[in-house]
Scaffold this motif. Structure first.
Motif, short mmCIF file in Angstrom:
data_model
loop_
_atom_site.label_atom_id
_atom_site.label_comp_id
_atom_site.label_asym_id
_atom_site.label_seq_id
_atom_site.Cartn_x
_atom_site.Cartn_y
_atom_site.Cartn_z
N ALA A 316 0.82 -1.22 0.00
CA ALA A 316 0.00 0.00 0.00
C ALA A 316 0.85 1.27 0.00
O ALA A 316 0.62 2.17 -0.82
CB ALA A 316 -0.97 -0.02 1.17
N PRO A 317 1.85 1.40 0.89
CA PRO A 317 2.66 2.62 0.86
C PRO A 317 3.42 2.83 -0.45
O PRO A 317 3.67 3.97 -0.84
CB PRO A 317 3.65 2.42 2.03
CG PRO A 317 3.00 1.42 2.91
CD PRO A 317 2.21 0.53 2.02
N ALA A 318 3.78 1.73 -1.13
CA ALA A 318 4.51 1.85 -2.39
C ALA A 318 3.58 2.04 -3.59
O ALA A 318 4.06 2.23 -4.71
CB ALA A 318 5.38 0.61 -2.61
N GLY A 319 2.27 2.00 -3.36
CA GLY A 319 1.32 2.16 -4.47
C GLY A 319 1.24 0.95 -5.37
O GLY A 319 0.90 1.07 -6.55
N MET A 320 1.50 -0.24 -4.81
CA MET A 320 1.52 -1.47 -5.61
C MET A 320 0.12 -2.11 -5.61
O MET A 320 -0.12 -3.15 -5.00
CB MET A 320 2.57 -2.43 -5.04
CG MET A 320 3.98 -1.86 -5.07
SD MET A 320 5.19 -2.87 -4.17
CE MET A 320 5.22 -4.35 -5.19
N HIS A 321 -0.77 -1.49 -6.35
CA HIS A 321 -2.17 -1.93 -6.33
C HIS A 321 -2.43 -3.10 -7.28
O HIS A 321 -3.54 -3.64 -7.28
CB HIS A 321 -3.07 -0.75 -6.68
CG HIS A 321 -2.88 0.44 -5.78
ND1 HIS A 321 -3.02 0.35 -4.41
CD2 HIS A 321 -2.51 1.72 -6.04
CE1 HIS A 321 -2.77 1.53 -3.86
NE2 HIS A 321 -2.46 2.38 -4.83
N ASP A 322 -1.44 -3.48 -8.07
CA ASP A 322 -1.60 -4.60 -9.00
C ASP A 322 -0.75 -5.80 -8.58
O ASP A 322 -0.37 -6.62 -9.42
CB ASP A 322 -1.23 -4.17 -10.42
CG ASP A 322 -2.21 -3.17 -11.00
OD1 ASP A 322 -3.43 -3.37 -10.79
OD2 ASP A 322 -1.77 -2.20 -11.63
N ALA A 374 5.31 -2.76 -13.67
CA ALA A 374 5.24 -1.41 -13.12
C ALA A 374 5.23 -1.44 -11.60
O ALA A 374 5.87 -0.59 -10.94
CB ALA A 374 3.99 -0.70 -13.64
N ASP A 375 4.53 -2.40 -11.00
CA ASP A 375 4.49 -2.48 -9.54
C ASP A 375 5.86 -2.80 -8.96
O ASP A 375 6.24 -2.27 -7.91
CB ASP A 375 3.47 -3.53 -9.09
CG ASP A 375 2.14 -2.90 -8.69
OD1 ASP A 375 1.93 -1.71 -8.99
OD2 ASP A 375 1.31 -3.61 -8.09
N MET A 376 6.62 -3.67 -9.62
CA MET A 376 7.94 -3.99 -9.08
C MET A 376 8.86 -2.77 -9.11
O MET A 376 9.67 -2.57 -8.20
CB MET A 376 8.57 -5.15 -9.85
CG MET A 376 7.91 -6.50 -9.58
SD MET A 376 7.66 -6.89 -7.81
CE MET A 376 9.32 -6.78 -7.16
N LEU A 377 8.70 -1.92 -10.13
CA LEU A 377 9.52 -0.71 -10.15
C LEU A 377 8.99 0.33 -9.17
O LEU A 377 9.77 1.13 -8.64
CB LEU A 377 9.61 -0.16 -11.57
CG LEU A 377 10.37 -1.06 -12.56
CD1 LEU A 377 10.69 -0.31 -13.84
CD2 LEU A 377 11.66 -1.61 -11.94
N ARG A 378 7.68 0.33 -8.91
CA ARG A 378 7.17 1.21 -7.85
C ARG A 378 7.80 0.84 -6.51
O ARG A 378 8.13 1.71 -5.70
CB ARG A 378 5.64 1.09 -7.77
CG ARG A 378 4.90 1.73 -8.93
CD ARG A 378 3.39 1.72 -8.72
NE ARG A 378 2.72 2.27 -9.90
CZ ARG A 378 2.11 1.54 -10.82
NH1 ARG A 378 2.07 0.21 -10.71
NH2 ARG A 378 1.54 2.11 -11.87
N PHE A 379 7.93 -0.46 -6.27
CA PHE A 379 8.56 -0.91 -5.03
C PHE A 379 10.00 -0.42 -4.93
O PHE A 379 10.42 0.15 -3.90
CB PHE A 379 8.51 -2.44 -4.97
CG PHE A 379 9.36 -3.04 -3.88
CD1 PHE A 379 8.98 -2.95 -2.55
CD2 PHE A 379 10.54 -3.70 -4.18
CE1 PHE A 379 9.77 -3.50 -1.54
CE2 PHE A 379 11.33 -4.26 -3.19
CZ PHE A 379 10.94 -4.15 -1.86
N LEU A 380 10.78 -0.61 -5.99
CA LEU A 380 12.19 -0.21 -5.95
C LEU A 380 12.33 1.31 -5.84
O LEU A 380 13.22 1.82 -5.15
CB LEU A 380 12.91 -0.73 -7.19
CG LEU A 380 13.08 -2.26 -7.26
CD1 LEU A 380 13.73 -2.66 -8.58
CD2 LEU A 380 13.90 -2.78 -6.09
N GLN A 381 11.45 2.04 -6.51
CA GLN A 381 11.51 3.50 -6.42
C GLN A 381 11.12 3.98 -5.02
O GLN A 381 11.69 4.95 -4.50
CB GLN A 381 10.60 4.11 -7.49
CG GLN A 381 11.14 3.93 -8.91
CD GLN A 381 10.06 4.06 -9.97
OE1 GLN A 381 8.89 4.32 -9.67
NE2 GLN A 381 10.44 3.88 -11.22
N ALA A 382 10.14 3.29 -4.40
CA ALA A 382 9.76 3.65 -3.03
C ALA A 382 10.91 3.39 -2.07
O ALA A 382 11.14 4.16 -1.13
CB ALA A 382 8.52 2.86 -2.61
#
Length: 471
Positions: A316-322, A374-382
């Motif tokens: 949730a904090p990383a915006g990984m909704h998928d 995209a979600d995996m890169l959201r995680f790494l960017q977070a």
């Protein structure tokens, strides 16, 4: 011919032989592998005995049988490191590549402790660039590399390259579900395999930051009821860097591949009573069980099942909704089905088959969630942005950890730490993915696939090399 001339020729031949270096163990091994391929004259039991392998060594015997059926092959490359004799071979009939690996024994020349093989992608020669790459050159080089793999049916999945939060390159190839005629796309969810170990490592560091743990905390201090006395002395650090002596989980007799494990703690009885494989801290051995145990410790400290913890404090904090932690019997829209070489097809010379229903292991810390690129890169960017743990905690996780080569604490890293992340999947699994980020420059990539390892991760490694050439 005069006696003098005969003597000179003999001496010259002897001198030439003396000047020629003897083949290394790897060179001798590679020559034997090439000679074995397609041969019908060797006896497997005799060959195994001559190389110190037991006649009942099913793995080694299977490799010999596969080589016999392969037909003529040629050596592409040899990697010889200590006792590891790693050859990459190409079948002459169709150009398919595979790796045959021997592990040399120490009780005599030519003796082996193990012999195994795995399909690998066709070796690719990366283009040479003078100086830093332009973005246009990067996109062209990445696309050429993806096309090379796709044209040979060596990659099926999605590739995403970003600079910060800006998409620089995105492409999907292959089928998410062949039988349903569904193509891979940007919204396809792939099994991430061991990439999920990064979630576990972050969850552990969140507990450290909260003052509930340290890296030197032992299993017994958090789980005093853990039924293995030797394992109770293992530290969090040893679990994170794979030096705790625990195993891989899947080989345990008690593991139920299609079972339901709603919490990490529910997995522990599968292996908790088993003896450690080596003394903690004495060496490293990649372990899924170690990360299951870490996730059970997080459960105990946080008071919630591990999937719920990951959802609230990481996804949730990383915006990984998928990203999904669904079990195998739960429907999941947009999920990629895995396609693999059959387990008996050791060299990858046949057609890939559909895996049984994919399994998500989101209830424990070993990995196996489903996510988009995209979600995996959201995680790494977070992570890079300090949204999940502090910069100091991240630096601790990605520093060389004293366990696996090019590994920190739950994170892979290249030799100089320019790229950090993790890959996931294994041979004959229909799972392989890789995602890395350059903490300094913000360049990142995700290569999400639904073929066996190491096809996607080799593609990812090549893309990573290109990103390290960017400013």
């Amino acid at each position: 011919m005069s006696p003098f001339r005969h003597l000179m020729i003999t001496l010259s031949a002897a001198a030439l032989a003396a000047a020629s270096p003897a083949p290394t163990p790897g060179e001798s091994f590679a020559a034997e592998v090439v000679a074995l391929a397609g041969s019908t004259t060797f006896d497997a039991a005799t060959w195994l005995a001559a190389h110190g392998l037991a006649a009942q060594d099913a793995d080694a015997a299977a490799v010999l049988g596969a080589l016999r059926r392969a037909g003529p092959i040629e050596l592409v490359s040899l990697n010889e490191q200590g006792t590891l004799l790693e050859t990459t071979m190409r079948r002459k009939a169709d150009g398919r590549s595979f790796r045959v690996v021997g592990v040399a024994a120490k009780d005599g020349p030519g003796k082996l402790r193990a012999l195994f093989a795995v399909p690998v992608p066709t070796p690719y020669t990366m283009p040479a660039f003078a100086g830093p790459l332009s973005e246009a050159d990067l996109k062209k080089a990445v696309d050429a590399r993806v096309s090379f793999a796709a044209e040979r049916d060596e990659f099926s999945g999605t590739v995403l390259v970003m600079h910060g939060d800006r998409v620089v390159y995105a492409r999907s190839v292959g089928q998410a579900d062949r039988e349903a005629g569904a193509a891979n796309g940007p919204d396809t969810k792939f099994n991430i395999g061991s990439m999920g170990k990064m979630f576990t490592a972050v969850a552990v560091m969140q507990q450290v930051e909260a003052g509930k743990l340290s890296l030197d905390t032992t299993v017994g201090q958090v789980l005093p009821d853990y039924p293995n006395e030797a394992a109770r002395a293992v530290t969090v650090r040893q679990l994170l860097n794979h030096s705790a002596g625990l195993g891989n989980l899947w080989e345990r007799k008690g593991w139920n591949r299609t079972g339901r494990y709603p919490t990490a703690a529910s997995v522990l009885p599968v292996f908790a009573a088993e003896p450690l494989m080596f003394a903690p801290g004495s060496r490293a051995g990649y372990s899924n069980e170690g990360f299951v145990l870490l996730s059970a410790m997080v459960e105990r400290l946080a008071g919630v099942p591990f999937p719920a913890y990951v959802e609230r404090h990481i996804l949730a904090p990383a915006g990984m909704h998928d990203t999904s932690q669904a079990d195998q019997d739960q429907p999941l829209a947009g999920r990629a089905m895995g396609y693999r070489y059959a387990e008996a097809d050791l060299l990858g010379l046949g057609d890939r088959e559909r895996m049984p229903e994919p399994i998500s292991l989101g209830s424990n810390g070993a990995g196996g969630q489903f996510a988009t690129a995209a979600d995996m890169l959201r995680f790494l960017q977070a992570l890079r942005g300090g949204e999940l743990i502090s910069a100091r905690s991240l630096a601790t996780l990605v520093a060389p950890g004293g366990g696996q080569r090019n590994y920190g604490l739950g994170f892979e890293r290249d030799a100089d730490g320019a790229l950090i992340g993790h890959d996931g999947g294994g041979p004959h699994s229909g799972v392989n993915a890789d995602a890395k980020i350059a903490p300094v420059t913000g360049w990142s990539y995700a290569v999400m696939g639904n073929y066996d390892a190491p096809f996607a991760q080799v593609l990812g490694k090549d893309i990573g090399e290109l990103l390290t050439a960017m400013d």
